[in-house]
Each structure stands twice: as C-alpha cells, then as structure tokens.
Motif scaffolding. Structure first.
Motif, mmCIF file in Angstrom:
data_model
loop_
_atom_site.group_PDB
_atom_site.id
_atom_site.type_symbol
_atom_site.label_atom_id
_atom_site.label_comp_id
_atom_site.label_asym_id
_atom_site.label_seq_id
_atom_site.Cartn_x
_atom_site.Cartn_y
_atom_site.Cartn_z
ATOM 1 N N ASP A 10 0.901 -1.261 0.002
ATOM 2 C CA ASP A 10 -0.017 -0.002 -0.102
ATOM 3 C C ASP A 10 0.828 1.391 0.033
ATOM 4 O OD1 ASP A 10 -2.517 -1.440 0.014
ATOM 5 O OD2 ASP A 10 -2.598 -1.330 2.205
ATOM 6 N N LEU A 11 2.004 1.087 0.858
ATOM 7 C CA LEU A 11 2.809 2.427 0.721
ATOM 8 C C LEU A 11 3.360 2.513 -0.474
ATOM 9 C CD1 LEU A 11 4.601 4.544 2.069
ATOM 10 C CD2 LEU A 11 6.119 2.729 2.894
ATOM 11 N N ALA A 12 3.811 1.522 -1.232
ATOM 12 C CA ALA A 12 4.494 1.708 -2.595
ATOM 13 C C ALA A 12 3.329 2.126 -3.676
ATOM 14 C CB ALA A 12 4.887 0.237 -3.096
ATOM 15 N N THR A 13 2.371 1.773 -3.423
ATOM 16 C CA THR A 13 1.211 2.270 -4.441
ATOM 17 C C THR A 13 0.902 3.880 -4.109
ATOM 18 O OG1 THR A 13 -0.092 0.132 -4.464
ATOM 19 C CG2 THR A 13 -1.428 2.247 -4.953
ATOM 20 N N ARG A 22 3.123 14.672 -8.898
ATOM 21 C CA ARG A 22 3.745 15.682 -8.885
ATOM 22 C C ARG A 22 4.790 15.989 -9.858
ATOM 23 N NH1 ARG A 22 3.345 17.969 -3.720
ATOM 24 N NH2 ARG A 22 2.175 16.808 -2.377
ATOM 25 N N GLY A 23 4.745 14.814 -11.051
ATOM 26 C CA GLY A 23 5.791 15.001 -12.098
ATOM 27 C C GLY A 23 7.079 14.679 -11.923
ATOM 28 N N VAL A 24 7.395 13.707 -10.645
ATOM 29 C CA VAL A 24 8.638 13.291 -10.590
ATOM 30 C C VAL A 24 8.894 11.860 -10.678
ATOM 31 C CG1 VAL A 24 8.953 15.254 -8.738
ATOM 32 C CG2 VAL A 24 8.466 13.028 -7.912
ATOM 33 N N ARG A 25 10.313 11.457 -10.887
ATOM 34 C CA ARG A 25 10.472 9.893 -10.985
ATOM 35 C C ARG A 25 10.931 9.639 -9.432
ATOM 36 N NH1 ARG A 25 12.386 7.401 -16.177
ATOM 37 N NH2 ARG A 25 11.429 8.672 -17.545
ATOM 38 N N LEU A 26 10.427 8.383 -9.140
ATOM 39 C CA LEU A 26 10.546 7.692 -8.046
ATOM 40 C C LEU A 26 11.277 6.304 -8.056
ATOM 41 C CD1 LEU A 26 9.449 7.825 -4.770
ATOM 42 C CD2 LEU A 26 7.750 6.102 -5.823
ATOM 43 N N PHE A 27 12.327 6.278 -7.385
ATOM 44 C CA PHE A 27 12.846 4.886 -7.203
ATOM 45 C C PHE A 27 12.855 4.563 -5.635
ATOM 46 C CE2 PHE A 27 14.976 7.312 -10.342
ATOM 47 C CZ PHE A 27 15.110 6.561 -11.476
ATOM 48 N N TRP A 28 12.498 3.453 -5.468
ATOM 49 C CA TRP A 28 11.882 2.895 -4.192
ATOM 50 C C TRP A 28 12.537 1.389 -4.059
ATOM 51 C CZ3 TRP A 28 7.720 -0.330 -1.959
ATOM 52 C CH2 TRP A 28 7.742 -0.406 -0.700
ATOM 53 N N ARG A 29 13.223 1.122 -2.969
ATOM 54 C CA ARG A 29 13.790 -0.161 -2.737
ATOM 55 C C ARG A 29 13.258 -0.568 -1.201
ATOM 56 N NH1 ARG A 29 16.516 -0.939 1.909
ATOM 57 N NH2 ARG A 29 17.802 0.840 2.462
ATOM 58 N N ALA A 30 12.830 -1.815 -1.107
ATOM 59 C CA ALA A 30 12.605 -2.595 0.173
ATOM 60 C C ALA A 30 13.390 -3.788 0.173
ATOM 61 C CB ALA A 30 11.229 -2.424 0.254
ATOM 62 N N GLN A 31 13.645 -4.094 1.298
ATOM 63 C CA GLN A 31 14.213 -5.573 1.748
ATOM 64 C C GLN A 31 13.980 -6.046 3.082
ATOM 65 O OE1 GLN A 31 18.448 -4.438 1.105
ATOM 66 N NE2 GLN A 31 18.768 -4.550 3.265
ATOM 67 N N ALA A 32 13.969 -7.272 3.114
ATOM 68 C CA ALA A 32 13.763 -7.927 4.398
ATOM 69 C C ALA A 32 14.898 -9.115 4.205
ATOM 70 C CB ALA A 32 12.408 -8.318 4.641
ATOM 71 N N ARG A 33 15.251 -9.329 5.441
ATOM 72 C CA ARG A 33 16.575 -10.450 5.346
ATOM 73 C C ARG A 33 16.524 -11.167 6.784
ATOM 74 N NH1 ARG A 33 21.943 -8.043 4.470
ATOM 75 N NH2 ARG A 33 21.540 -7.122 6.422
ATOM 76 N N ARG A 34 16.630 -12.485 6.594
ATOM 77 C CA ARG A 34 16.692 -13.455 7.671
ATOM 78 C C ARG A 34 17.764 -14.322 7.573
ATOM 79 N NH1 ARG A 34 11.241 -15.496 8.729
ATOM 80 N NH2 ARG A 34 11.120 -13.387 9.693
ATOM 81 N N THR A 52 17.543 -10.923 12.027
ATOM 82 C CA THR A 52 16.630 -10.327 10.914
ATOM 83 C C THR A 52 17.037 -8.693 10.852
ATOM 84 O OG1 THR A 52 14.878 -9.703 12.406
ATOM 85 C CG2 THR A 52 14.911 -11.899 11.454
ATOM 86 N N GLY A 53 16.672 -8.331 9.580
ATOM 87 C CA GLY A 53 16.857 -6.949 9.298
ATOM 88 C C GLY A 53 16.037 -6.479 8.159
ATOM 89 N N SER A 54 15.551 -5.350 7.951
ATOM 90 C CA SER A 54 14.762 -4.779 6.930
ATOM 91 C C SER A 54 14.815 -3.373 6.842
ATOM 92 C CB SER A 54 13.318 -5.345 7.334
ATOM 93 O OG SER A 54 12.860 -4.433 8.728
ATOM 94 N N GLY A 55 14.309 -2.915 5.594
ATOM 95 C CA GLY A 55 14.658 -1.326 5.616
ATOM 96 C C GLY A 55 14.099 -1.031 4.267
ATOM 97 N N HIS A 56 13.842 0.185 3.876
ATOM 98 C CA HIS A 56 13.626 0.839 2.636
ATOM 99 C C HIS A 56 14.045 1.975 2.521
ATOM 100 C CE1 HIS A 56 9.972 2.973 4.524
ATOM 101 N NE2 HIS A 56 10.088 2.080 5.428
ATOM 102 N N GLY A 57 14.191 2.260 1.268
ATOM 103 C CA GLY A 57 14.739 3.883 0.743
ATOM 104 C C GLY A 57 13.962 4.190 -0.513
ATOM 105 N N VAL A 58 14.038 5.773 -0.527
ATOM 106 C CA VAL A 58 13.276 6.470 -1.634
ATOM 107 C C VAL A 58 14.205 7.257 -2.330
ATOM 108 C CG1 VAL A 58 12.057 7.997 -0.299
ATOM 109 C CG2 VAL A 58 11.119 7.380 -2.497
ATOM 110 N N GLN A 59 14.436 7.262 -3.493
ATOM 111 C CA GLN A 59 14.966 8.462 -4.458
ATOM 112 C C GLN A 59 13.971 9.095 -5.213
ATOM 113 O OE1 GLN A 59 18.378 7.274 -6.456
ATOM 114 N NE2 GLN A 59 18.863 9.377 -7.276
#
Length: 74
Positions: A10-13, A22-34, A52-59
């Motif tokens: 839902d966040l990605a959507t 807004r007329g911008v480019r979006l790069f988004w990554r999400a990861q989860a690792r165990r 475990t570790g997880s995170g996400h980032g946006v450009q």
C-alpha cells in the motif's frame, strides 16, 4: 520474508501515485533479510542464532535533475 514486504504494498502504491501527480521520478527499494546459523562440532549443535533486518529507501528526481534521498533501516 515475502510477508514482511507485502505489508508495504500500500505504501508503494501511495508513493507511486504521489510521484506521478507531482511529475517526479521515484525509485523505491524495500528489503527484508533473515539469517539462520547453526554451528555443529563433533556431530552436535553447539550454537544457533537467527538475525533479521529490514529497511526501505526512496530517491526522487525532478525533471530539472534535483534529487532527494531518504531511507530507514529497522
């Protein structure tokens, strides 16, 4: 691990919709690792561990070439 990322769909959507509006480019990554670890010596389990570790980032990049970055790791 996929279940951890499914919660972010839902966040990605929302991010995609907002970027298009807004007329911008979006790069988004999400990861989860165990990671699971078992140390076996002489046929016996001596140590075990799970991490475990997880995170996400946006450009975001504007048409003019300006860039903004953000990230979060848990």
């Amino acid at each position: 691990m996929i279940e951890d990322l499914d919660r972010l769909s839902d966040l990605a959507t929302d991010l995609t919709r907002e970027a298009r509006a807004r007329g911008v480019r979006l790069f988004w990554r999400a990861q989860a690792r165990r990671t699971s670890r078992v140390l076996v010596q002489n046929g016996r389990a001596e140590e075990t561990g799970v991490s475990t570790g997880s995170g996400h980032g946006v450009q975001v990049v504007t048409a003019e070439g300006y860039t903004a970055l953000g990230s979060r790791d848990d």
